[in-house]
Design a protein around this motif. Structure first.
Motif, PDB file in Angstrom:
ATOM      1  N   UNK A  11      37.570 -72.247  -6.195  1.00  0.00           N
ATOM      2  CA  UNK A  11      38.106 -73.615  -6.227  1.00  0.00           C
ATOM      3  C   UNK A  11      37.034 -74.617  -6.661  1.00  0.00           C
ATOM      4  N   UNK A  12      36.357 -74.227  -7.760  1.00  0.00           N
ATOM      5  CA  UNK A  12      35.337 -75.068  -8.377  1.00  0.00           C
ATOM      6  C   UNK A  12      34.163 -75.358  -7.439  1.00  0.00           C
ATOM      7  N   UNK A  13      34.053 -74.535  -6.403  1.00  0.00           N
ATOM      8  CA  UNK A  13      32.913 -74.669  -5.495  1.00  0.00           C
ATOM      9  C   UNK A  13      32.084 -73.380  -5.550  1.00  0.00           C
ATOM     10  N   UNK A  14      30.807 -73.532  -5.361  1.00  0.00           N
ATOM     11  CA  UNK A  14      29.906 -72.371  -5.400  1.00  0.00           C
ATOM     12  C   UNK A  14      29.302 -72.147  -4.014  1.00  0.00           C
ATOM     13  N   UNK A  15      29.369 -70.938  -3.573  1.00  0.00           N
ATOM     14  CA  UNK A  15      28.680 -70.618  -2.331  1.00  0.00           C
ATOM     15  C   UNK A  15      28.091 -69.215  -2.440  1.00  0.00           C
ATOM     16  N   UNK A  16      27.186 -68.891  -1.546  1.00  0.00           N
ATOM     17  CA  UNK A  16      26.517 -67.592  -1.574  1.00  0.00           C
ATOM     18  C   UNK A  16      26.968 -66.736  -0.403  1.00  0.00           C
ATOM     19  N   UNK A  17      27.037 -65.452  -0.670  1.00  0.00           N
ATOM     20  CA  UNK A  17      27.315 -64.493   0.404  1.00  0.00           C
ATOM     21  C   UNK A  17      26.385 -63.295   0.224  1.00  0.00           C
ATOM     22  N   UNK A  18      26.319 -62.493   1.242  1.00  0.00           N
ATOM     23  CA  UNK A  18      25.469 -61.309   1.181  1.00  0.00           C
ATOM     24  C   UNK A  18      26.030 -60.295   0.190  1.00  0.00           C
ATOM     25  N   UNK A  19      25.123 -59.612  -0.490  1.00  0.00           N
ATOM     26  CA  UNK A  19      25.517 -58.580  -1.455  1.00  0.00           C
ATOM     27  C   UNK A  19      25.905 -57.310  -0.704  1.00  0.00           C
ATOM     28  N   UNK A  20      26.898 -56.623  -1.214  1.00  0.00           N
ATOM     29  CA  UNK A  20      27.283 -55.337  -0.618  1.00  0.00           C
ATOM     30  C   UNK A  20      26.440 -54.229  -1.225  1.00  0.00           C
ATOM     31  N   UNK A  21      26.428 -53.066  -0.577  1.00  0.00           N
ATOM     32  CA  UNK A  21      25.675 -51.929  -1.098  1.00  0.00           C
ATOM     33  C   UNK A  21      26.197 -51.519  -2.465  1.00  0.00           C
ATOM     34  N   UNK A  22      27.532 -51.513  -2.626  1.00  0.00           N
ATOM     35  CA  UNK A  22      28.101 -51.129  -3.915  1.00  0.00           C
ATOM     36  C   UNK A  22      27.675 -52.098  -5.011  1.00  0.00           C
ATOM     37  N   UNK A  23      27.663 -53.388  -4.704  1.00  0.00           N
ATOM     38  CA  UNK A  23      27.246 -54.380  -5.693  1.00  0.00           C
ATOM     39  C   UNK A  23      25.771 -54.191  -6.073  1.00  0.00           C
ATOM     40  N   UNK A  24      24.966 -53.853  -5.067  1.00  0.00           N
ATOM     41  CA  UNK A  24      23.550 -53.601  -5.347  1.00  0.00           C
ATOM     42  C   UNK A  24      23.387 -52.394  -6.267  1.00  0.00           C
ATOM     43  N   UNK A  25      24.108 -51.317  -5.974  1.00  0.00           N
ATOM     44  CA  UNK A  25      24.039 -50.116  -6.809  1.00  0.00           C
ATOM     45  C   UNK A  25      24.470 -50.443  -8.235  1.00  0.00           C
ATOM     46  N   UNK A  26      25.502 -51.257  -8.387  1.00  0.00           N
ATOM     47  CA  UNK A  26      26.041 -51.566  -9.710  1.00  0.00           C
ATOM     48  C   UNK A  26      25.100 -52.419 -10.552  1.00  0.00           C
ATOM     49  N   UNK A  27      24.342 -53.319  -9.904  1.00  0.00           N
ATOM     50  CA  UNK A  27      23.556 -54.260 -10.694  1.00  0.00           C
ATOM     51  C   UNK A  27      22.084 -53.872 -10.834  1.00  0.00           C
ATOM     52  N   UNK A  28      21.622 -52.889 -10.059  1.00  0.00           N
ATOM     53  CA  UNK A  28      20.212 -52.525 -10.189  1.00  0.00           C
ATOM     54  C   UNK A  28      20.026 -51.571 -11.368  1.00  0.00           C
TER      55      UNK A  28
END
Length: 673
Positions: A79-96
């Motif tokens: 909704x045009x707002x930016x916020x941060x959340x913790x990365x999941x293990x799967x997201x870490x595996x995908x982006x490293x």
């Protein structure tokens, strides 16, 4: 020997789902089903198995699966707002980066390189923050420390067998695992990941070097030194194409190699060789010359089947006048091929009657596809070049005194001004010492940008005396080892020798073995180098600290190989550099084991294939060796009467000197060298 590896299924490297760790009681029960822990006192003869433990999620909690993803954050747009959340293990595996961590685990990249490539998209990594996160997350798995304590109390030998980068030192710093086990098989040190079979690592289990066997000669595998011709080798023709003069520059090793090349060049061109000139003044600042170092009569007689040798160019009579032939001066190309000698050089020789090749260091290619030519080089180097009787006598005297108390080792400690300046290894010295080295380099070597840290990491710096001591200590030599030092004046003085001397106090040189005036007067310049050469040749073990193409040690390594596969210790400076650098940074865990691992990959003096850049003069196998029982005719030893055959073909020679050529099918004695 029984080995048991303990790694629960929860730590399988292919899984990213972490199962709950086994409770302490379950761990003990699981282990008991495999090896049955018992009190050793009940059976004194029972051999306990050696235990290999995976570390992460077996002994120590691995923070990678929970803490590390939480350390990173993901930006979310909603909704045009930016916020941060913790990365999941799967997201870490995908982006490293897909292989960065494994390369880090194997020690192929350092932590700074890991930070640079950690993410596939190149985003920055907070390296120090990540390390702090992981260190906070390290803790013993419940019951693991108690289990290790029990095993230690029952005298089990325990080793870590784990995939982990250099950050295992953070685990050690926090949890002190070395109280219970040795960090023997950590992938960052072995370069091997444990998802290979257990068998591929067992060869590294006991990184032990039996120093007692090193005092003996290396295994010959049925080979013996032999440099006599094996095929058709006609004597030199009565009429030659002219005279060959050469000026051999450099130190003792360069000069010996140049003399061997000069004899071969004379053979190739059918030339009469004039006794080689030794350019002593440029290096040693003495004028001993060939006659002052070598037995000239023996040299000429020993090579009579190969070339004609005279002590000087004879005079000729022309138009009723007597005059000397003036040799035409030529500068041979470095590592010139045989074709240069049979064309350019030979043409000038025929034109002028004599040629003068100067300088003559490394002026004939080493690798020649003609085994008989290579064997001629060996005949010159190991048979014809015999030092004068007074040098042999001095050498014998020193060796006898050193041997009077048992074995001794010789070390060529090449920590001298010329080599340090040549190598560009300056940073460990004071500003004034660096100025001296830079001045020497500027005056003697071509200008070149040299960075100490870069030179050292690729093994281009001579070992320091302390590093030599650390290697020997790691190999298992103790402070009772007697060591003969062959070296000129060590640069930097006693502060560099003090650590070495504290580890190995029984250090000798020709002056301390025999402090008499005779030794002092007769061991300067080339003569002193010749005495050191003979003592090192006859020592039980020889260790060079910087072997290169223009080095005293280079020829010695080849001579000791030919002299019955005598033991040599040849440190791999490139492989050891990273280990020493880590030690200087305080990372000393497993230092001795890592050094032994490197040294076990080296050759200790037995026959081995010559691989560039190894010199022919360092390793003349197989050309100058033979076997009595072999199916390969090229490797078969020549007949016992080979000298008689050569003599019969040499017209005009008497038979009285036939015994001066050392028998080629046996190891020559010291007196014959």
């Amino acid at each position: 020997m029984v080995m048991v590896m303990w790694r629960p299924a929860s730590s399988a490297m292919s899984s990213i789902v972490l199962r709950p760790p086994l409770p302490a009681k379950s761990v003990k029960m699981a282990l008991n089903t495999n090896i049955i822990i018992s009190n050793p006192t009940k059976n004194e003869n029972r051999k306990l198995p050696i235990l290999l433990f995976d570390v992460m999620d077996t002994i120590v909690r691995d923070p990678f699966y929970q803490d590390v993803p939480a350390f990173f954050s993901v930006c979310i747009m909603r909704l045009e707002s930016e916020y941060k959340r913790r990365m999941s293990l799967k997201e870490l595996i995908d982006c490293k980066h897909p292989t960065a961590w494994m390369e880090f685990e194997r020690g192929l990249i350092n932590e700074n390189e890991l930070a640079r490539i950690f993410f596939k998209d190149g985003r920055p990594l907070d390296l120090e923050g990540l390390k702090s996160c992981m260190q906070r997350g390290y803790s013993y798995i419940q019951g693991a420390e108690e289990l290790l304590h029990d095993l230690k109390q029952n005298n089990y030998e325990i080793h870590a067998f784990t995939n982990y980068p250099i950050w295992y030192e953070m685990i050690e710093e926090k949890l002190k695992l070395s109280t219970y086990l040795s960090w023997s098989f950590c992938s960052c040190n072995t370069g091997i990941l444990t998802d290979c079979s257990l068998g591929c690592m067992t060869q590294h289990l006991y990184l032990h070097i039996d120093t007692e066997t090193l005092w003996e000669t290396a295994a010959s595998d049925g080979w013996r030194p032999s440099s006599a011709p094996r095929f058709d080798w006609p004597p030199p023709p009565k009429e030659s194409n002219g005279h060959l003069r050469v000026r051999c520059n450099g130190g003792l090793n360069q000069q010996r190699s140049a003399i061997c090349n000069a004899v071969l060049a004379a053979r190739i061109m059918n030339a009469t060789l004039v006794l080689p000139e030794l350019d002593a003044n440029s290096f040693w600042h003495d004028d001993s010359g060939f006659r002052g170092i070598y037995d000239v009569d023996h040299f000429i007689r020993a090579l009579r089947f190969d070339v004609r040798i005279v002590e000087s160019i004879p005079e000729i009579r022309k138009n009723g006048k007597t005059k000397k032939i003036k040799a035409h001066q030529l500068r041979p190309p470095r590592d010139a091929p045989i074709s240069w000698y049979t064309t350019v050089a030979l043409e000038k020789m025929k034109e002028h009657g004599a040629i003068y090749l100067t300088p003559f260091s490394h002026r004939l290619a080493e690798e020649i596809d003609n085994p008989e030519y290579q064997r001629l080089r060996c005949r010159v180097n190991y048979h014809a070049l015999r030092f004068k009787p007074h040098i042999m006598k001095l050498s014998n005297s020193i060796v006898s005194k050193l041997r009077s108390e048992g074995h001794f080792m010789s070390i060529h400690l090449r920590f001298e001004m010329d080599m340090l300046a040549f190598a560009g290894c300056l940073d460990i010295f004071s500003p004034e010492e660096q100025r001296i080295l830079m001045k020497y380099r500027k005056e003697n070597f071509a200008e070149k940008r040299l960075v100490y840290s870069e030179r050292r990491v690729i093994g281009k710096c001579p070992l320091t005396p302390e590093e030599v001591g650390l290697i020997l200590h790691a190999m298992g030599f103790d402070n009772s080892t007697k060591i003969y030092l062959a070296a000129g004046e060590l640069f930097g003085g006693e502060r560099f020798m003090k650590p070495f001397r504290s580890m190995f106090p029984r250090l000798e040189n020709h002056s301390t073995v025999d402090p008499s005036e005779e030794i002092a007067e007769n061991t300067r310049g080339l003569v002193g180098s010749a005495v050191d050469y003979m003592v090192c040749l006859l020592s039980d073990i020889f260790m060079p600290t910087y072997d290169g193409p223009s080095n005293f040690a280079n020829n010695l390594l080849g001579h000791r190989l030919y002299y019955g596969f005598r033991t040599t210790i040849r440190p791999d400076r490139k492989a050891l550099a990273a280990i020493f650098i880590d030690r200087e940074k305080g990372r000393t865990t497993g230092f001795n084991e890592t050094v032994r691992r490197v040294m076990l990959q080296t050759n200790f003096g037995g026959p081995h294939k010559r691989v560039p850049p190894e010199s022919f003069y360092t390793n003349s196998w197989p050309e100058c060796f033979c076997q009595t029982s072999t199916q390969n005719p090229d490797d078969k030893c020549p007949p016992e009467n080979v000298l008689e055959k050569l003599h019969r073909r040499l017209e005009g020679e008497t038979t009285s000197d036939s015994d001066t050529l050392v028998q080629s099918n046996s190891t020559v004695s010291m007196a014959d060298r």
